[in-house]
Design an enzyme around this catalytic site. Structure first.
Site, PDB file in Angstrom:
ATOM      1  N   ALA A  57      14.220  41.500  -5.854  1.00  0.00           N
ATOM      2  CA  ALA A  57      14.980  40.693  -6.581  1.00  0.00           C
ATOM      3  C   ALA A  57      16.647  40.745  -6.847  1.00  0.00           C
ATOM      4  O   ALA A  57      17.016  41.516  -7.771  1.00  0.00           O
ATOM      5  CB  ALA A  57      14.420  40.522  -8.061  1.00  0.00           C
ATOM      6  N   LEU A  58      17.237  40.290  -5.847  1.00  0.00           N
ATOM      7  CA  LEU A  58      18.740  40.396  -5.666  1.00  0.00           C
ATOM      8  C   LEU A  58      19.349  39.078  -6.252  1.00  0.00           C
ATOM      9  O   LEU A  58      20.151  39.231  -7.063  1.00  0.00           O
ATOM     10  CB  LEU A  58      19.204  40.744  -4.249  1.00  0.00           C
ATOM     11  CG  LEU A  58      18.554  42.046  -3.507  1.00  0.00           C
ATOM     12  CD1 LEU A  58      18.999  42.357  -2.027  1.00  0.00           C
ATOM     13  CD2 LEU A  58      18.796  43.234  -4.371  1.00  0.00           C
ATOM     14  N   ILE A  66      13.001  34.796  -4.797  1.00  0.00           N
ATOM     15  CA  ILE A  66      12.245  35.948  -4.545  1.00  0.00           C
ATOM     16  C   ILE A  66      11.132  35.798  -4.059  1.00  0.00           C
ATOM     17  O   ILE A  66      10.107  35.220  -4.648  1.00  0.00           O
ATOM     18  CB  ILE A  66      11.959  36.287  -6.021  1.00  0.00           C
ATOM     19  CG1 ILE A  66      13.418  36.507  -6.837  1.00  0.00           C
ATOM     20  CG2 ILE A  66      11.677  37.999  -5.915  1.00  0.00           C
ATOM     21  CD1 ILE A  66      14.744  37.041  -6.218  1.00  0.00           C
ATOM     22  N   ARG A 117       3.097  18.655  30.938  1.00  0.00           N
ATOM     23  CA  ARG A 117       3.523  17.334  30.880  1.00  0.00           C
ATOM     24  C   ARG A 117       3.848  16.649  32.114  1.00  0.00           C
ATOM     25  O   ARG A 117       4.862  17.265  32.889  1.00  0.00           O
ATOM     26  CB  ARG A 117       4.550  17.391  29.787  1.00  0.00           C
ATOM     27  CG  ARG A 117       5.152  15.937  29.407  1.00  0.00           C
ATOM     28  CD  ARG A 117       4.534  14.983  28.818  1.00  0.00           C
ATOM     29  NE  ARG A 117       5.388  13.834  28.452  1.00  0.00           N
ATOM     30  CZ  ARG A 117       4.856  12.704  28.088  1.00  0.00           C
ATOM     31  NH1 ARG A 117       3.635  12.565  28.071  1.00  0.00           N
ATOM     32  NH2 ARG A 117       5.618  11.774  27.570  1.00  0.00           N
ATOM     33  N   GLN A 123      13.659  19.574  21.896  1.00  0.00           N
ATOM     34  CA  GLN A 123      14.407  18.687  23.096  1.00  0.00           C
ATOM     35  C   GLN A 123      13.380  18.464  24.335  1.00  0.00           C
ATOM     36  O   GLN A 123      12.984  17.577  24.587  1.00  0.00           O
ATOM     37  CB  GLN A 123      15.555  18.919  23.242  1.00  0.00           C
ATOM     38  CG  GLN A 123      16.522  17.812  24.041  1.00  0.00           C
ATOM     39  CD  GLN A 123      16.809  16.558  23.305  1.00  0.00           C
ATOM     40  OE1 GLN A 123      16.758  16.916  21.823  1.00  0.00           O
ATOM     41  NE2 GLN A 123      17.063  15.363  23.836  1.00  0.00           N
ATOM     42  N   GLY A 129      10.368  16.579  24.039  1.00  0.00           N
ATOM     43  CA  GLY A 129      10.440  15.355  23.804  1.00  0.00           C
ATOM     44  C   GLY A 129       9.881  14.659  22.540  1.00  0.00           C
ATOM     45  O   GLY A 129      10.036  15.527  21.632  1.00  0.00           O
ATOM     46  N   GLU A 150      19.627  36.945   3.933  1.00  0.00           N
ATOM     47  CA  GLU A 150      20.230  38.441   4.487  1.00  0.00           C
ATOM     48  C   GLU A 150      21.632  38.199   4.725  1.00  0.00           C
ATOM     49  O   GLU A 150      22.335  38.801   5.312  1.00  0.00           O
ATOM     50  CB  GLU A 150      19.544  39.099   5.579  1.00  0.00           C
ATOM     51  CG  GLU A 150      18.112  38.911   5.532  1.00  0.00           C
ATOM     52  CD  GLU A 150      17.455  39.745   4.424  1.00  0.00           C
ATOM     53  OE1 GLU A 150      17.901  40.182   3.389  1.00  0.00           O
ATOM     54  OE2 GLU A 150      16.281  39.889   4.363  1.00  0.00           O
TER      55      GLU A 150
END
Length: 404
Positions: A139-140, A172, A288, A356, A359, A383
């Site tokens: 918990a920062l 958190i 494909r 991409q 598709g 971070e």
């Protein structure tokens, strides 16, 4: 439905074993084990649970504990693997290739929260950490203190043998499911002339899994990605924590030191996600067909894939280099910021390129590439954002003038 790749698909093209000068037989074996675990155990769980925003099953965490992944950096005498940042990041890459949250959850152990003064208690917690039965949450950040941790305002007032915590924390991850919370708090205001970070300290709250104690409540934050554990907004209202659980009164400096390793760990996770996009594209481009050819036959597609793969290899080499230097005890704040910046921006772009190449199919939940993109996009933010990394790098390359 999700694309069901086989184990061979997951490994294609096979990533080389750890290259010289970093190669050892032990690292090679550890990498192969982590890769197989990610393919056979993590990936199927991610395919099932990510789309419903599910949490990592406790059974999977138990398996990770048995493999030693929560104690990679814990000394052998306490039940850990006794290894360094290199192996920690290498395993994180493999796990994140399956599901980023699994590559992330191992950071919530590794001896975190074990810096209590009592030696016997510390040894017990290190053993539990290594076994995966002491998994926490850090918990920062706060609503008004994210990139600027020196602005932390959550108060911890001394009352007899306890500290009483009041305030709010945000972002958190794993907070409710955790065995402990490691909380950055303000125990005093800075004196005139002191840095704003003066008066910050770290407290450890021991708690029951899947519940909050009296004086602590939380609201889940609904995210577009990074599923696997719940991220919380926490409210502290008179929460009592034993003063014996004070880890130190250099909270800001300790957090900054921890962030150096965390940033290389994030770079490794980003590489895992980007690698997932490349490997899945290799399979898809052969399956494909358009204009009576697999689309992988077309040069524009082949060149884009080649560039994607080259960028992944570049980022991997960089994070391995920085991790090795950290293990040698070298100061690497600038380099940690550099690799975090480059690897995460690479991952966001490479996974986007993966969409991409798929598709219209890439913009569905029928293929994993959209998951890689959603998770990779976050790596450029947590971070320390890419902009914060640029500031760290620039400040160490080019000091400001006295008038700046």
């Amino acid at each position: 439905m999700w694309h069901n790749s086989s184990m061979s698909d997951f490994l294609a093209p096979p990533v080389p074993v750890v290259p010289a000068p970093f190669h050892t037989p032990e690292r090679e074996k550890l990498q192969e084990q982590a890769r197989a675990f990610a393919a056979e155990r993590v990936l199927p769980v991610a395919d099932e649970l990510d789309k419903v925003k599910g949490e990592i099953p406790r059974s999977l965490l138990d398996e990770m504990g048995e493999l030693g992944y929560f104690g990679i950096t814990v000394p052998r005498e306490h039940g850990g693997l006794g290894l360094g940042a290199f192996e920690y990041c290498m395993i994180a890459e493999e796990l994140a290739r399956g599901w980023m949250s699994v590559g992330s959850i191992i950071a919530r152990a590794q001896g975190a929260g074990t810096g209590v003064a009592d030696e016997a208690r510390r040894a017990e917690l290190l053993r539990r950490s290594a076994a995966g039965t002491w998994i926490g949450a850090i918990a920062l950040s706060e609503p008004d203190a994210g990139s600027d941790l020196a602005a932390v305002a959550t108060r911890a007032e001394r009352d007899g043998d306890d500290f009483v915590i009041t305030g709010r924390k945000r972002w958190i991850g794993n907070a409710k499911a955790a065995d402990f919370l490691q909380i950055l708090v303000r125990t005093a205001d800075p004196e005139p002339g002191e840095k704003r970070s003066a008066g910050l300290a770290t407290l450890v709250l021991e708690k029951e899994r899947d519940s909050f104690p009296a004086g602590l409540s939380g609201t889940p934050i609904d995210k577009i990605g990074y599923h696997g554990f719940v991220t919380w907004d926490l409210e502290f209202d008179g929460l009592r924590v034993s003063a014996a659980n004070l880890l130190g009164e250099q909270g800001f400096a300790e957090a900054q030191q921890w962030l150096n390793i965390a940033r290389v760990h994030t770079a490794a996770r980003a590489v895992g996600l980007a690698r997932g996009a490349v490997e899945d594209c290799i399979v898809y481009l052969q399956e494909r067909e358009q204009f009576e050819h697999p689309i992988g036959d077309f040069q524009a597609v082949r060149f884009k894939l080649a560039t994607m793969a080259a960028r992944v290899e570049q980022a991997r080499s960089f994070y391995q280099h920085v991790a090795q230097r950290l293990d040698q005890g070298e100061p690497c704040e600038r380099e940690a910021a550099m690799v975090k910046l480059l690897a995460t921006e690479m991952a966001a772009e490479v996974t986007g390129d993966g969409i991409q190449l798929h598709g219209g199919n890439g913009y569905t939940t029928e293929h994993r590439v959209e998951r890689y993109w959603r998770d990779a996009r976050l790596t450029t933010i947590f971070e320390g954002t890419s902009e914060i990394q640029q500031k760290i790098i620039a400040d160490r390359l080019l000091p400001r003038s006295p008038l700046g």
